[in-house]
Design an enzyme around this catalytic site. Structure first.
Site, PDB file in Angstrom:
ATOM      1  N   LYS A 124       0.810  -1.219   0.000  1.00  0.00           N
ATOM      2  CA  LYS A 124       0.000   0.000   0.000  1.00  0.00           C
ATOM      3  C   LYS A 124       0.847   1.274   0.000  1.00  0.00           C
ATOM      4  CE  LYS A 124      -2.254  -1.129   3.760  1.00  0.00           C
ATOM      5  NZ  LYS A 124      -1.914  -2.549   3.926  1.00  0.00           N
ATOM      6  N   THR A 125       1.807   1.343   0.907  1.00  0.00           N
ATOM      7  CA  THR A 125       2.589   2.572   1.032  1.00  0.00           C
ATOM      8  C   THR A 125       3.416   2.831  -0.224  1.00  0.00           C
ATOM      9  OG1 THR A 125       2.683   2.390   3.440  1.00  0.00           O
ATOM     10  CG2 THR A 125       4.373   3.737   2.388  1.00  0.00           C
ATOM     11  N   GLU A 168      -3.880   6.074   1.326  1.00  0.00           N
ATOM     12  CA  GLU A 168      -3.593   4.697   1.717  1.00  0.00           C
ATOM     13  C   GLU A 168      -4.753   4.207   2.564  1.00  0.00           C
ATOM     14  OE1 GLU A 168      -0.129   2.313   4.194  1.00  0.00           O
ATOM     15  OE2 GLU A 168       0.392   4.058   2.980  1.00  0.00           O
TER      16      GLU A 168
END
Length: 459
Positions: A124-125, A168
Site C-alpha cells: 500500500k505505502t 492509503e
C-alpha cells in the site's frame, strides 16, 4: 448518506488532535489547516512531524492533559491511544464532538470527486507513494495521505488544489470502511490481522465491502485469486494489472539492473505503452509499478509522465530505505512484518551483490507470530544471517505463549537478544565490509538501525 462529522465540519473552526504527531494524523492536520481551520494538538513524543506542524503555525502541547482540549469545537484522536489516556477521557466526558481518526479521514475523502483509495495486504505505502509522485510531477496537484514519508515532498502527505486525492486505505480493524473512494486499487489480499479477522474469508469480505463503497472504478490485481473473489459480481468498471497477458496492463521483457532493480515494457494487449525503469528493488515492485501506472492513467496522466514519475521514485520511508554506508557496511531499514513481505524484501536483497545479508528482525504482535510461525521460519532462512529481537506485543497480551526463542529454534544459525543494544553490538561486531544489514519490522526496530549507524560511525 449524511454523516454527522461532515455536517459538523461545515460549522466548526477549531479542531484539536490528540496524538497529532502520528504518521496518520499529521497529514490530516495539514490538509485541514490548508482549508482554513484552526488546528491544535498534543503528543507524548517529539519528532519530525511535530516540528513540521509547528513550522506551519500549529500550537502543539507535549504531554496529554485534560486542559489541552480547552477551546476546541471538535476533537480527533488516534486509535493508538490507550483507553485511559487522560486527554481522551476528558474529551469523551465533555460535550465536544469527539471522533476517531478514520471518521475524519472518511469525511476528507468525501470532499474529492477523484479519491483513489489504495488497499491490499502488501504494498500500500509503496503504491500510494509512487502514484503521488507521478501525479505531483505531472502537475496534477493531488492531495495525499501516505503511510510512509515520500522524499519528494518530505512528508506523509500534502494538500493540493485539484479534485484528485490519493490515500492509503488500511484494512486493519476495518478502518478503510470509513472512507469514500471513487477509485479503489486492490493490490492483493492475504492472511493478516487474524487476531481481528479470524479467517481469510472475513478478510476477503471486508475488501468486498470496500469495493462496494467505491463509486466508480476498481483497479485490481487480476492474478490474485482472493482479490478476484472479493470483486466477483460487482458491477463496476474494472481495470486489471498483473504478470499474465490476460490483464489490461502487464509487463514484458523484464530485466534486472544491479541484480534486483526491474526494467520492463508496459503492455496492453499487443501494444507497448511505456518502458519503466525502477529504482526500487524486487520483482514484487513490478506489480506495484503497474498498479500505480494504471491508476495514474485512469486519472488522466500520459504514459510519458508515468514513465518520468516512476523512474524518479526512489522509495518511501522505511521501504528498503538505504540509510548509508559505514565502514564499508550498508545499513537499510524496511517495514516488512508479514512472511510474504519479508520473502519479497529478502529475496531482492540477496540479489544485490552484497557479500552477506544480515536480516535483523523484530516480530510484531504475538498473534501474527504464533499463527504464521512456520512461514516466518521459512523466509527468515533466506538471508545469510538472521538476528532477532523479542516480540513487540503492541496492543496484545501474550495469551499465545509464544516467544522469539520458539522462532529461533526453527531457523538454523539464528540468534536473538532482548535489547536493541545487544542486537546492535552483536551485528556490528560480526558484519564485514561489503555486507548489508537490513532491519525489518513495523514496530520500532528502526531504532536498532540508528544505534548500528552510530556504532559504525564512531569506528
Amino acid at each position: 448518506m449524511t454523516y454527522e462529522i461532515d455536517e459538523l465540519l461545515k460549522k466548526v473552526r477549531h479542531i484539536h488532535f490528540i496524538g497529532i504527531g502520528g504518521s496518520g494524523m499529521c497529514p490530516l492536520a495539514e490538509i485541514l489547516l490548508s482549508w482554513g481551520y484552526k488546528i491544535t494538538g498534543s503528543d507524548n513524543n517529539p519528532g519530525d512531524n511535530i516540528d513540521k506542524l509547528r513550522s506551519l503555525g500549529v500550537e502543539i502541547t507535549m504531554g496529554q492533559k485534560a486542559e489541552n482540549i480547552k477551546g476546541a469545537e471538535m476533537i480527533v484522536y488516534t486509535a493508538a491511544l490507550l483507553p485511559d489516556n487522560p486527554e481522551l477521557c476528558s474529551a469523551k466526558k465533555s460535550s465536544i464532538p469527539t471522533f476517531e481518526r478514520s471518521k475524519l479521514f472518511g469525511a476528507i475523502t468525501r470532499r474529492f470527486s477523484d479519491c483513489i483509495g489504495v488497499c491490499g495486504t502488501h504494498g500500500k505505502t509503496t503504491v500510494t507513494s509512487m502514484l503521488t509522485q507521478i501525479l505531483v510531477m505531472a502537475d496534477k496537484d493531488p492531495t495525499a495521505v501516505i503511510g510512509g514519508k515520500l522524499p519528494l515532498i518530505d512528508s506523509h502527505g500534502r494538500s493540493g488544489k485539484s479534485e484528485t486525492m490519493v490515500c492509503e486505505a488500511c484494512e486493519f480493524v476495518d478502518t478503510f470502511l470509513d472512507l469514500s473512494p471513487d477509485v479503489a486499487v486492490i493490490l492483493n489480499i492475504d492472511e493478516d490481522h487474524l487476531d481481528y479477522f479470524k479467517t481469510l474469508d472475513n478478510i476477503i469480505n471486508s475488501f468486498r465491502k470496500f469495493s462496494l463503497l467505491t463509486t466508480h472504478t476498481l483497479i485490481i490485481n487480476g492474478d490474485d485469486e482472493n482479490t478476484l473473489r472479493a470483486v466477483d459480481g460487482i458491477e463496476k468498471k474494472k481495470i486489471t494489472f498483473g504478470f499474465s497477458e490476460k490483464n489490461d496492463y502487464y509487463p514484458k521483457n523484464i530485466t534486472f539492473n544491479r541484480g534486483a532493480f526491474p526494467e520492463f515494457d508496459v503492455m496492453s494487449g499487443q501494444n507497448r505503452l511505456a518502458h519503466l525503469r525502477l529504482n526500487i528493488p524486487g520483482k514484487h515492485n513490478v506489480l506495484n509499478a503497474l498498479a500505480a501506472f494504471a491508476a495514474a492513467v485512469n486519472s488522466g496522466v500520459s504514459y510519458t509522465d508515468c514513465e518520468k514519475g516512476i523512474e524518479a521514485f526512489s522509495g518511501a520511508g522505511r521501504r528498503f530505505e538505504i540509510l548509508g554506508e559505514f565502514c564499508g557496511i550498508t545499513i537499510a531499514d524496511d517495514y516488512a512484518h508479514h512472511p510474504h513481505e519479508l520473502e519479497a524484501t529478502l529475496t531482492a536483497a540477496m540479489k544485490m551483490g552484497y557479500n552477506n545479508v544480515w536480516a535483523v528482525f523484530q516480530p510484531f504482535t504475538y498473534s501474527r507470530t504464533a499463527m504464521l510461525l512456520d512461514d516466518f521460519a521459512r523466509v527468515l532462512q533466506i538471508p545469510d544471517r538472521c538476528v532477532m529481537t523479542e516480540i513487540m506485543g503492541s496492543r496484545e497480551v501474550n495469551t499465545y505463549n509464544v516467544f522469539t526463542k520458539d522462532l529461533a529454534e526453527k531457523i538454523p544459525g539464528s540468534v536473538w537478544f532482548n535489547t536493541f543494544e545487544e542486537v546492535s553490538e552483536y551485528v556490528t561486531a560480526n558484519a564485514q565490509a561489503g555486507d548489508l544489514i537490513i532491519t525489518l519490522g513495523c514496530g520500532d526496530i528502526y531504532k536498532a538501525a540508528r544505534i548500528m549507524k552510530n556504532i559504525l560511525s564512531s569506528k
